[in-house]
Motif scaffolding. Sequence first.
Motif, short mmCIF file in Angstrom:
data_model
loop_
_atom_site.label_atom_id
_atom_site.label_comp_id
_atom_site.label_asym_id
_atom_site.label_seq_id
_atom_site.Cartn_x
_atom_site.Cartn_y
_atom_site.Cartn_z
N MET A 181 0.84 -1.21 0.00
CA MET A 181 0.00 0.00 0.00
C MET A 181 0.87 1.26 0.00
O MET A 181 0.68 2.16 -0.81
CB MET A 181 -0.90 0.04 1.25
CG MET A 181 -1.88 -1.11 1.33
SD MET A 181 -3.02 -0.91 2.70
CE MET A 181 -1.98 -1.33 4.08
N THR A 182 1.85 1.29 0.91
CA THR A 182 2.59 2.52 1.19
C THR A 182 3.49 2.93 0.04
O THR A 182 4.29 2.12 -0.45
CB THR A 182 3.45 2.32 2.46
OG1 THR A 182 2.61 1.79 3.48
CG2 THR A 182 4.08 3.62 2.91
N GLY A 187 1.66 7.00 3.27
CA GLY A 187 1.34 5.67 3.80
C GLY A 187 0.01 5.67 4.51
O GLY A 187 -0.88 4.86 4.23
N SER A 188 -0.16 6.60 5.45
CA SER A 188 -1.46 6.70 6.14
C SER A 188 -2.52 7.10 5.13
O SER A 188 -3.62 6.53 5.10
CB SER A 188 -1.42 7.77 7.24
OG SER A 188 -0.35 7.54 8.11
N SER A 219 7.11 -5.36 2.55
CA SER A 219 7.78 -6.35 3.41
C SER A 219 7.63 -7.75 2.85
O SER A 219 6.67 -8.05 2.13
CB SER A 219 7.20 -6.29 4.82
OG SER A 219 7.69 -5.16 5.49
C1 LIG Z 1 9.40 -2.09 8.91
C2 LIG Z 1 8.21 -1.62 8.16
C3 LIG Z 1 7.60 -2.49 7.27
C4 LIG Z 1 6.49 -2.08 6.54
N1 LIG Z 1 5.93 -2.95 5.65
C5 LIG Z 1 4.90 -2.52 4.87
C6 LIG Z 1 4.34 -3.36 3.88
O1 LIG Z 1 4.71 -4.53 3.73
N2 LIG Z 1 3.36 -2.89 3.09
C7 LIG Z 1 2.90 -1.61 3.23
O2 LIG Z 1 2.01 -1.22 2.48
N3 LIG Z 1 3.41 -0.79 4.14
C8 LIG Z 1 4.40 -1.20 4.98
N4 LIG Z 1 4.93 -0.36 5.93
C9 LIG Z 1 4.50 1.02 5.94
C10 LIG Z 1 3.68 1.44 7.15
O3 LIG Z 1 2.43 0.81 7.13
C11 LIG Z 1 3.61 2.97 7.09
O4 LIG Z 1 4.91 3.44 7.40
C12 LIG Z 1 2.61 3.54 8.04
O5 LIG Z 1 1.31 3.21 7.62
C13 LIG Z 1 2.72 5.07 8.14
O6 LIG Z 1 2.75 5.66 6.88
P1 LIG Z 1 3.90 6.69 6.50
O7 LIG Z 1 5.22 6.07 6.82
O8 LIG Z 1 3.70 7.15 5.13
O9 LIG Z 1 3.73 7.90 7.50
P2 LIG Z 1 2.73 9.13 7.35
O10 LIG Z 1 1.47 8.69 6.71
O11 LIG Z 1 3.46 10.25 6.78
O12 LIG Z 1 2.42 9.44 8.89
C14 LIG Z 1 3.38 10.06 9.75
C15 LIG Z 1 2.72 10.36 11.08
O13 LIG Z 1 1.62 11.23 10.89
C16 LIG Z 1 0.48 10.73 11.54
N5 LIG Z 1 -0.72 11.15 10.79
C17 LIG Z 1 -1.03 10.87 9.51
N6 LIG Z 1 -2.23 11.41 9.20
C18 LIG Z 1 -2.69 12.04 10.32
C19 LIG Z 1 -3.86 12.80 10.66
N7 LIG Z 1 -4.84 12.96 9.78
N8 LIG Z 1 -3.97 13.30 11.91
C20 LIG Z 1 -3.00 13.12 12.81
N9 LIG Z 1 -1.88 12.44 12.56
C21 LIG Z 1 -1.71 11.88 11.33
C22 LIG Z 1 0.65 9.23 11.59
O14 LIG Z 1 -0.08 8.66 12.67
C23 LIG Z 1 2.16 9.11 11.77
O15 LIG Z 1 2.45 9.18 13.14
C24 LIG Z 1 6.00 -0.76 6.70
C25 LIG Z 1 6.61 0.10 7.63
C26 LIG Z 1 7.69 -0.32 8.34
C27 LIG Z 1 8.33 0.63 9.32
#
Ligand SMILES: Cc1cc2nc3c(=O)[nH]c(=O)nc-3n(C[C@H](O)[C@H](O)[C@H](O)COP(=O)(O)OP(=O)(O)OC[C@H]3O[C@@H](n4cnc5c(N)ncnc54)[C@H](O)[C@@H]3O)c2cc1C
Length: 553
Positions: A181-182, A187-188, A219
Amino acid sequence: MSRGTHAVFNQSTPFVDINLFTANRALADALRFNHAGFDAARFAKLGAEMGSAEMQRHARLANAFAPQLRSHDRYGHRVDQVEFHPSYHALLAAALRHRLHGAPWSAAAGAHVERAAAFMLFTECEPSVLCPVSMSYAVTPALRANAAIYAEWAAGLASDRYDQRFLPFQEKTGLTMGMGMTEKQGGSDVRANTSRADFDGEDAWGRRYRITGHKWFFSAPMCDAFLVLAQTPAGLSCLFLPRILPDGTVNALAIQRLKHKVGNHANASSEVEFDAACAWLVGDEGRGVPQILAMGALTRLDCALGTAGLMRHALSLALHHTGQRQAFGRRLAEQPMMKNVLADLALESEAATALALRLARAVDRSENGQDASGHEARLRRLLTPIAKFWICKRGSHFAQEAMECLGGNGYVEEQGEGVMARIYREMPLNSIWEGAGNIMALDLLRALRAPEMAGALEHEVAPARHAHAVLDRSLAATLRAIDGLTEEAQARRLARDLALLLQAALLRQHASDAVFDAFCASRFEAAADVFGLLPAGTDVDAIITRANPAQMV
Ligand SMILES: Cc1cc2nc3c(=O)[nH]c(=O)nc-3n(C[C@H](O)[C@H](O)[C@H](O)COP(=O)(O)OP(=O)(O)OC[C@H]3O[C@@H](n4cnc5c(N)ncnc54)[C@H](O)[C@@H]3O)c2cc1C
């Protein structure tokens, strides 16, 4: 040979060859509460295996020798393979043998609860190899939306025979799946995905597309297939992308590199690019987010289970060490303030176990036609963000305190022998992936908009009513807060308050009175910002005795 400079003494022994199930009273009681007919022999066997020296050796080696990417062969051809230490494969084979992946979907009622408890026990041995196992468990409800693919893949996803070979799915004894997805820009907020899916015709697996784009976190890229989000003209859609196509051709997925992560070292997390990679639609075009969230909701359950397992492991190590180490004339575990810390950790660990397993029961009942009133489905919807938020939030804090119980030894890893350090590095991950803390709290607000949710919470907490005055006060205040709550900034507070209420209600029903009373006295009355603040008069001895693996083996 000793040089005669000093004798080594007052060091604790390794925590090894312990039956992790029979040593865990809290887990056994929670399991019995949620699924009275659980297979005790299965758990005794699993607990012994997970605590064995051999499995611990595999866990150490799988982390010490992290996976390596082979992007090209020596002639320059793309290979896109990840190579793992044999111990990684040994662990994954054990996880499938113990039916932690897709097996519960075709099993009798209670199978999801048993699988959840087994997942916790396995986590105590090694958590990071469970990433593909969790995704392979979680994928079923989403994948069913493409009946043709599901019919051909379901047996492999439920098979207990792990097959590490890079072969077409028809030739393998067992299959695993991941999710993509990400992307770099979000990602969120996956609506920001730019990967594009172009229609390419129809075949036995339905509508076929070519995906062009990338994923920033991907992953376990050696899984056999993935559910991936990409944009079609109708909007973000969910697609099934196998690594090898049914005709044996390798799909156009290039692994760019593996992430260098804080922890989770045995698991490979990659960055990938798709160059017109072949994929098939799952569910409706433009409905990709709810479609893949059917998978995400279950991996969130596993985040809660995994953190509860890690907490239990850290607690066991702390109890084991402080039970042997002497300072100031007596064992650390006999020092009054250390007892307060250990008992407080034990409360947190048991409360996490209780809440995570209750969520597993809600999944089990709502999947197995045992939910005529719809209560379990409502609870499942509510508990998923609550448990993922609160248990995972408490995890890192918990690991730090448990590490401190071991003093300097807790902070030393020594080529993977210092397990506490591995736990500490793993802990934050469950809070971040599959929806970070804020996203979970916001999801709770969404869930509460559905009818009868407050009633479901009230019903769930009812068995603890009038058992502790402070709990009754907190319940009334929280129900008032739910009524009409729309303010996002207060969502974390609500998630915490609901988690504590639900944990207290569960502890009332299957923990000891000492645990329930101390939990209510410490979690509701005062801000629990530091462990070891249990009020005077708390029966810390009873709480520690219940938690201590030394009492059980
Ligand atoms: C080791 C590892 C493995 C992973 N494996 C996978 C995988 O296999 N497949 C996959 O799809 N993803 C994977 N991920 C991705 C993971 O699901 C995302 O990192 C996570 O969902 C957060 O997205 P982002 O990193 O883009 O952070 P962002 O979306 O930029 O978020 C950063 C921060 O902002 C906060 N935030 C976002 N929106 C809001 C809002 N509206 N209000 C308040 N706060 C908010 C979030 O809570 C977070 O704390 C993996 C991540 C890690 C670390």
